[in-house]
Motif scaffolding. Structure first.
Motif, PDB file in Angstrom:
ATOM      1  N   ARG A 140     -19.188 -34.303   6.085  1.00  0.00           N
ATOM      2  CA  ARG A 140     -17.745 -34.087   6.263  1.00  0.00           C
ATOM      3  C   ARG A 140     -17.073 -33.845   4.908  1.00  0.00           C
ATOM      4  O   ARG A 140     -16.243 -32.953   4.765  1.00  0.00           O
ATOM      5  N   ALA A 141     -17.437 -34.630   3.922  1.00  0.00           N
ATOM      6  CA  ALA A 141     -16.857 -34.457   2.584  1.00  0.00           C
ATOM      7  C   ALA A 141     -17.277 -33.123   1.976  1.00  0.00           C
ATOM      8  O   ALA A 141     -16.464 -32.437   1.355  1.00  0.00           O
ATOM      9  N   CYS A 142     -18.522 -32.741   2.164  1.00  0.00           N
ATOM     10  CA  CYS A 142     -19.001 -31.455   1.636  1.00  0.00           C
ATOM     11  C   CYS A 142     -18.303 -30.279   2.305  1.00  0.00           C
ATOM     12  O   CYS A 142     -18.021 -29.272   1.650  1.00  0.00           O
ATOM     13  N   LEU A 143     -18.026 -30.402   3.602  1.00  0.00           N
ATOM     14  CA  LEU A 143     -17.250 -29.356   4.273  1.00  0.00           C
ATOM     15  C   LEU A 143     -15.906 -29.174   3.587  1.00  0.00           C
ATOM     16  O   LEU A 143     -15.488 -28.049   3.299  1.00  0.00           O
ATOM     17  N   ALA A 144     -15.235 -30.283   3.332  1.00  0.00           N
ATOM     18  CA  ALA A 144     -13.903 -30.225   2.732  1.00  0.00           C
ATOM     19  C   ALA A 144     -13.928 -29.781   1.274  1.00  0.00           C
ATOM     20  O   ALA A 144     -13.013 -29.109   0.811  1.00  0.00           O
ATOM     21  N   LEU A 145     -14.978 -30.169   0.561  1.00  0.00           N
ATOM     22  CA  LEU A 145     -15.035 -29.850  -0.869  1.00  0.00           C
ATOM     23  C   LEU A 145     -15.570 -28.457  -1.169  1.00  0.00           C
ATOM     24  O   LEU A 145     -15.056 -27.774  -2.049  1.00  0.00           O
ATOM     25  N   PHE A 146     -16.607 -28.046  -0.456  1.00  0.00           N
ATOM     26  CA  PHE A 146     -17.339 -26.846  -0.864  1.00  0.00           C
ATOM     27  C   PHE A 146     -17.414 -25.735   0.173  1.00  0.00           C
ATOM     28  O   PHE A 146     -17.454 -24.566  -0.186  1.00  0.00           O
ATOM     29  N   ILE A 147     -17.474 -26.076   1.444  1.00  0.00           N
ATOM     30  CA  ILE A 147     -17.798 -25.073   2.451  1.00  0.00           C
ATOM     31  C   ILE A 147     -16.546 -24.421   3.026  1.00  0.00           C
ATOM     32  O   ILE A 147     -16.373 -23.208   2.943  1.00  0.00           O
ATOM     33  N   GLU A 148     -15.682 -25.216   3.621  1.00  0.00           N
ATOM     34  CA  GLU A 148     -14.457 -24.666   4.191  1.00  0.00           C
ATOM     35  C   GLU A 148     -13.341 -25.697   4.095  1.00  0.00           C
ATOM     36  O   GLU A 148     -13.128 -26.481   5.018  1.00  0.00           O
ATOM     37  N   PRO A 149     -12.623 -25.710   2.985  1.00  0.00           N
ATOM     38  CA  PRO A 149     -11.544 -26.683   2.811  1.00  0.00           C
ATOM     39  C   PRO A 149     -10.478 -26.537   3.894  1.00  0.00           C
ATOM     40  O   PRO A 149     -10.237 -25.443   4.401  1.00  0.00           O
ATOM     41  N   TRP A 150      -9.877 -27.666   4.237  1.00  0.00           N
ATOM     42  CA  TRP A 150      -8.811 -27.661   5.224  1.00  0.00           C
ATOM     43  C   TRP A 150      -7.628 -26.894   4.645  1.00  0.00           C
ATOM     44  O   TRP A 150      -7.224 -27.132   3.508  1.00  0.00           O
ATOM     45  N   PRO A 151      -7.043 -25.978   5.403  1.00  0.00           N
ATOM     46  CA  PRO A 151      -5.893 -25.215   4.890  1.00  0.00           C
ATOM     47  C   PRO A 151      -4.707 -26.119   4.581  1.00  0.00           C
ATOM     48  O   PRO A 151      -4.469 -27.104   5.276  1.00  0.00           O
ATOM     49  N   LEU A 152      -3.973 -25.765   3.545  1.00  0.00           N
ATOM     50  CA  LEU A 152      -2.809 -26.546   3.154  1.00  0.00           C
ATOM     51  C   LEU A 152      -1.644 -26.367   4.130  1.00  0.00           C
ATOM     52  O   LEU A 152      -0.785 -27.221   4.216  1.00  0.00           O
ATOM     53  N   ASP A 153      -1.634 -25.264   4.834  1.00  0.00           N
ATOM     54  CA  ASP A 153      -0.568 -25.038   5.820  1.00  0.00           C
ATOM     55  C   ASP A 153      -1.032 -25.517   7.173  1.00  0.00           C
ATOM     56  O   ASP A 153      -2.203 -25.365   7.512  1.00  0.00           O
ATOM     57  N   PRO A 154      -0.237 -26.113   7.984  1.00  0.00           N
ATOM     58  CA  PRO A 154       1.204 -26.318   7.857  1.00  0.00           C
ATOM     59  C   PRO A 154       1.568 -27.670   7.252  1.00  0.00           C
ATOM     60  O   PRO A 154       2.741 -27.915   6.968  1.00  0.00           O
ATOM     61  N   ILE A 155       0.584 -28.575   7.020  1.00  0.00           N
ATOM     62  CA  ILE A 155       0.906 -29.923   6.535  1.00  0.00           C
ATOM     63  C   ILE A 155       0.078 -30.200   5.273  1.00  0.00           C
ATOM     64  O   ILE A 155      -1.022 -30.730   5.347  1.00  0.00           O
ATOM     65  N   PRO A 156       0.598 -29.837   4.099  1.00  0.00           N
ATOM     66  CA  PRO A 156      -0.181 -29.974   2.859  1.00  0.00           C
ATOM     67  C   PRO A 156      -0.649 -31.400   2.557  1.00  0.00           C
ATOM     68  O   PRO A 156      -1.783 -31.609   2.151  1.00  0.00           O
ATOM     69  N   TRP A 157       0.190 -32.394   2.772  1.00  0.00           N
ATOM     70  CA  TRP A 157      -0.194 -33.774   2.437  1.00  0.00           C
ATOM     71  C   TRP A 157      -1.373 -34.227   3.276  1.00  0.00           C
ATOM     72  O   TRP A 157      -2.228 -34.972   2.790  1.00  0.00           O
ATOM     73  N   ALA A 158      -1.443 -33.794   4.517  1.00  0.00           N
ATOM     74  CA  ALA A 158      -2.562 -34.186   5.381  1.00  0.00           C
ATOM     75  C   ALA A 158      -3.869 -33.569   4.886  1.00  0.00           C
ATOM     76  O   ALA A 158      -4.922 -34.216   4.919  1.00  0.00           O
ATOM     77  N   ALA A 159      -3.800 -32.333   4.410  1.00  0.00           N
ATOM     78  CA  ALA A 159      -4.997 -31.665   3.896  1.00  0.00           C
ATOM     79  C   ALA A 159      -5.525 -32.370   2.650  1.00  0.00           C
ATOM     80  O   ALA A 159      -6.728 -32.618   2.517  1.00  0.00           O
ATOM     81  N   VAL A 160      -4.635 -32.706   1.746  1.00  0.00           N
ATOM     82  CA  VAL A 160      -5.037 -33.375   0.506  1.00  0.00           C
ATOM     83  C   VAL A 160      -5.534 -34.787   0.799  1.00  0.00           C
ATOM     84  O   VAL A 160      -6.562 -35.226   0.262  1.00  0.00           O
ATOM     85  N   LEU A 187      -9.010 -34.793   2.318  1.00  0.00           N
ATOM     86  CA  LEU A 187      -9.999 -34.416   1.309  1.00  0.00           C
ATOM     87  C   LEU A 187     -10.343 -35.607   0.424  1.00  0.00           C
ATOM     88  O   LEU A 187     -11.518 -35.954   0.252  1.00  0.00           O
ATOM     89  N   VAL A 188      -9.333 -36.270  -0.100  1.00  0.00           N
ATOM     90  CA  VAL A 188      -9.551 -37.409  -0.994  1.00  0.00           C
ATOM     91  C   VAL A 188     -10.192 -38.575  -0.242  1.00  0.00           C
ATOM     92  O   VAL A 188     -11.172 -39.170  -0.708  1.00  0.00           O
ATOM     93  N   ALA A 189      -9.662 -38.889   0.924  1.00  0.00           N
ATOM     94  CA  ALA A 189     -10.164 -40.044   1.689  1.00  0.00           C
ATOM     95  C   ALA A 189     -11.608 -39.847   2.143  1.00  0.00           C
ATOM     96  O   ALA A 189     -12.437 -40.752   1.999  1.00  0.00           O
ATOM     97  N   SER A 190     -11.928 -38.673   2.689  1.00  0.00           N
ATOM     98  CA  SER A 190     -13.301 -38.456   3.160  1.00  0.00           C
ATOM     99  C   SER A 190     -14.290 -38.433   1.998  1.00  0.00           C
ATOM    100  O   SER A 190     -15.416 -38.932   2.125  1.00  0.00           O
ATOM    101  N   THR A 191     -13.875 -37.917   0.868  1.00  0.00           N
ATOM    102  CA  THR A 191     -14.757 -37.878  -0.298  1.00  0.00           C
ATOM    103  C   THR A 191     -14.995 -39.287  -0.848  1.00  0.00           C
ATOM    104  O   THR A 191     -16.141 -39.668  -1.129  1.00  0.00           O
ATOM    105  N   LEU A 192     -13.941 -40.074  -0.976  1.00  0.00           N
ATOM    106  CA  LEU A 192     -14.099 -41.448  -1.465  1.00  0.00           C
ATOM    107  C   LEU A 192     -14.941 -42.289  -0.503  1.00  0.00           C
ATOM    108  O   LEU A 192     -15.810 -43.053  -0.944  1.00  0.00           O
TER     109      LEU A 192
END
Length: 138
Positions: free
Chosen positions: A91-111, A114-119
């Motif tokens: 899940r973290a690799c998907l977000a970091l390298f393969i297909e990051p979650w789009p920033l639209d329509p809710i940028p804070w949720a995307a970020v 990304l941070v939470a799943s990676t940690l």
């Protein structure tokens, strides 16, 4: 002590995400972005989300219930945690390298995701490395 605390903390977070994910479609109004004439797509998304949520919540709770066994060196309990670690790492690799979650329509949720799943994946990897070493010794 660190391993025990990290083991239980990562699983509590994983279970919370599984439980929370049952409500995500409504919270983030997923259906507002889909034309209502695509009912099959909506049903498919619902089923996928419900199965994912049940899987994540169920496996996390099983690992929580088997915590003493895993920390005492039970092979099957450690392997289940290792499997869940692979899921979160993927899940973290998907977000970091393969297909990051789009920033639209809710940028804070995307970020945040990304941070939470990676940690979470990093901390689970730390515990899993200790489990893998114990499995090799035993």
């Amino acid at each position: 002590m660190f391993t025990k605390a990290t083991y239980y903390a990562t699983l509590a977070i994983s279970a919370a995400v599984g439980l929370w994910h049952f409500f995500v479609p409504t919270m983030f109004q997923w259906y507002d972005y889909l034309p209502l004439q695509y009912h099959n797509l909506i049903v498919g998304i619902d089923w996928t989300n419900c199965c994912f949520s049940a899987f994540l919540l169920g496996v996390s709770c099983m690992c929580l219930f088997w915590g003493r066994r895993a920390l005492a060196g039970n092979r099957e309990a450690m392997q289940l945690y290792l499997f869940l670690t692979v899921v979160w790492t993927f899940r973290a690799c998907l977000a970091l390298f393969i297909e990051p979650w789009p920033l639209d329509p809710i940028p804070w949720a995307a970020v945040l995701q990304l941070v939470a799943s990676t940690l979470l994946a990093v901390f689970m990897i730390i515990v899993s490395i200790r489990f893998a070493r114990a499995l090799r010794k035993g």
